[in-house]
Design an enzyme around this catalytic site. Structure first.
Site, PDB file in Angstrom:
ATOM      1  N   TYR A 146       1.613 -14.191   1.713  1.00  0.00           N
ATOM      2  CA  TYR A 146       2.470 -12.397   1.923  1.00  0.00           C
ATOM      3  C   TYR A 146       3.394 -12.667   3.575  1.00  0.00           C
ATOM      4  O   TYR A 146       4.270 -12.771   3.958  1.00  0.00           O
ATOM      5  CB  TYR A 146       2.027 -11.667   1.169  1.00  0.00           C
ATOM      6  CG  TYR A 146       2.688  -9.952   1.818  1.00  0.00           C
ATOM      7  CD1 TYR A 146       3.702  -9.726   1.490  1.00  0.00           C
ATOM      8  CD2 TYR A 146       2.108  -9.940   2.877  1.00  0.00           C
ATOM      9  CE1 TYR A 146       3.992  -8.683   1.757  1.00  0.00           C
ATOM     10  CE2 TYR A 146       2.453  -8.566   3.634  1.00  0.00           C
ATOM     11  CZ  TYR A 146       3.502  -8.257   3.210  1.00  0.00           C
ATOM     12  OH  TYR A 146       4.332  -6.870   3.840  1.00  0.00           O
ATOM     13  N   SER A 147       2.128 -13.037   3.998  1.00  0.00           N
ATOM     14  CA  SER A 147       2.944 -12.990   6.013  1.00  0.00           C
ATOM     15  C   SER A 147       4.123 -13.592   6.330  1.00  0.00           C
ATOM     16  O   SER A 147       4.735 -14.013   6.598  1.00  0.00           O
ATOM     17  CB  SER A 147       1.589 -12.761   6.398  1.00  0.00           C
ATOM     18  OG  SER A 147       0.865 -11.800   6.696  1.00  0.00           O
TER      19      SER A 147
END
Length: 358
Positions: free
Chosen positions: A150-151
């Protein structure tokens, strides 16, 4: 910086992800400020949700550039909120939504004459290997960790978006980086309540790690400020400007649902090892759903992480419109748990108005 338009009452915004948590609050705030608001949705239920909030629904998917362009015709500002936010999953899925979807939004904006794209990025884009980070600023480089899809995908999407600023004359882009986003109807709270009730909740490292938070109304306020005041191609951390600890804040948050998390804890090192083993098992056996513990989750909440909002204060004139104390008090009101999203939006606005008038 000169405002993007002479009259806010004539401005039209397009919101991606309008049926979601942040998007729904943003639509309500834009409408109250006098904007005309469009929102895209790929499903009938999503379009019905944004229509109930008062936005003009458009059928479009972030994977369909032509449909996005049609929705953007005549739009002044795009608020790109939509994202794939999970704590587990293959990187290709995150990239398809977060990176490729952002590329399609930017391309459509260039082709249709949009003046500004404001992107909801994430404070996590600067999180590297697990270590304490205090008062981080926008000068830190973005990170892409293999355990944090995600990051990593949000970092790639932000880089793509900011690189587009100025590429077409008249188009500018701004990224806003909130830390832990919270507020009424936040989906994550439902999951935490279930985990506590199932007896599976543990404080990683005792829960004493410091953290910054960002109430959804404060985030929406910052996004609208960024539409006019943000520097082209810039990124801004925003928060509630009151740092806390994980245990203190989540205990108060869960209390709004009359749930007590207890004091059971697990050392960070043990949790990190367990998360690695669980991830390997899930990948090997191709199990469905998410593991109970992931390294992405631990990186987001397992170490000290606070942000410095000095740049947002200086450039945007940003200051929180709602304090954590007021936000938590509003969430504890029974009315917030007894009505649908459209009614809840009205109640939230009434409470905000009362707070502003007090």
């Amino acid at each position: 910086m000169t405002p993007i338009s002479d009259s806010p009452t004539r401005r039209t915004a397009l919101v991606t992800g309008g049926s979601g948590f942040v998007g729904g609050h943003l639509i309500a705030r834009l409408l109250k400020a006098g904007w005309q608001v469009r929102a895209i949705g790929r499903s009938a239920s999503s379009r019905a949700a944004v229509a109930a909030l008062g936005a003009e629904p458009h059928h479009a998917d972030l994977s369909d550039p032509a449909a996005i362009e049609r929705a953007m015709e005549g739009v002044d500002t795009v608020f790109h909120v939509a994202a794939h936010f999970k704590l587990w999953g293959p990187l290709r899925v995150f990239r398809a939504m977060n990176v490729d979807g952002t590329r399609n939004v930017v391309t459509a904006a260039e082709r249709t004459g949009v003046r500004r794209v404001v992107y909801v990025s994430a404070a996590a884009v600067v999180m590297g290997h697990p270590e304490p980070q205090q008062r981080v600023t926008e000068d830190l480089p973005m990170q892409r960790m293999g355990f944090a899809p995600y990051s990593a995908s949000k970092a790639d999407a932000e880089e793509l978006l900011r690189a587009a600023s100025g590429r077409r004359k008249g188009l500018s882009t701004v990224a806003v980086r909130p830390p832990f986003i919270w507020g009424p109807d936040m989906p994550m709270l439902d999951h935490m309540v279930e985990t506590v009730k199932a007896g599976q909740f543990r404080w990683v490292a005792g829960g004493g790690q410091s953290m910054s938070t960002c109430h959804v109304e404060n985030l929406c306020h910052a996004l609208i400020l960024a539409a006019d005041q943000g520097q082209d191609g810039a990124a801004y951390f925003v928060s509630d400007n009151v740092d806390t600890t994980l245990k203190s804040f989540l205990t108060r948050l869960l209390a709004t649902r009359s749930v007590q998390p207890g004091n059971r804890a697990v050392p960070f090192g043990i949790a990190w090892t367990m998360a690695g083993i669980m991830g390997a098992v899930w990948r090997l056996l191709r199990l469905k759903g998410e593991p109970p513990l992931t390294r992405q989750m631990l990186r987001l909440m397992g170490k000290d992480f606070t942000v410095d909002i000095s740049r947002a204060r200086k450039d945007l004139g940003y200051a929180p419109v709602l304090s954590p104390d007021d936000g938590l008090r509003m969430m504890a009101q029974p009315a917030f748990h007894a009505c649908g999203s459209a009614s809840a939006t009205g109640l939230r606005q009434d409470a905000l108005n009362a707070s502003a008038e007090a």
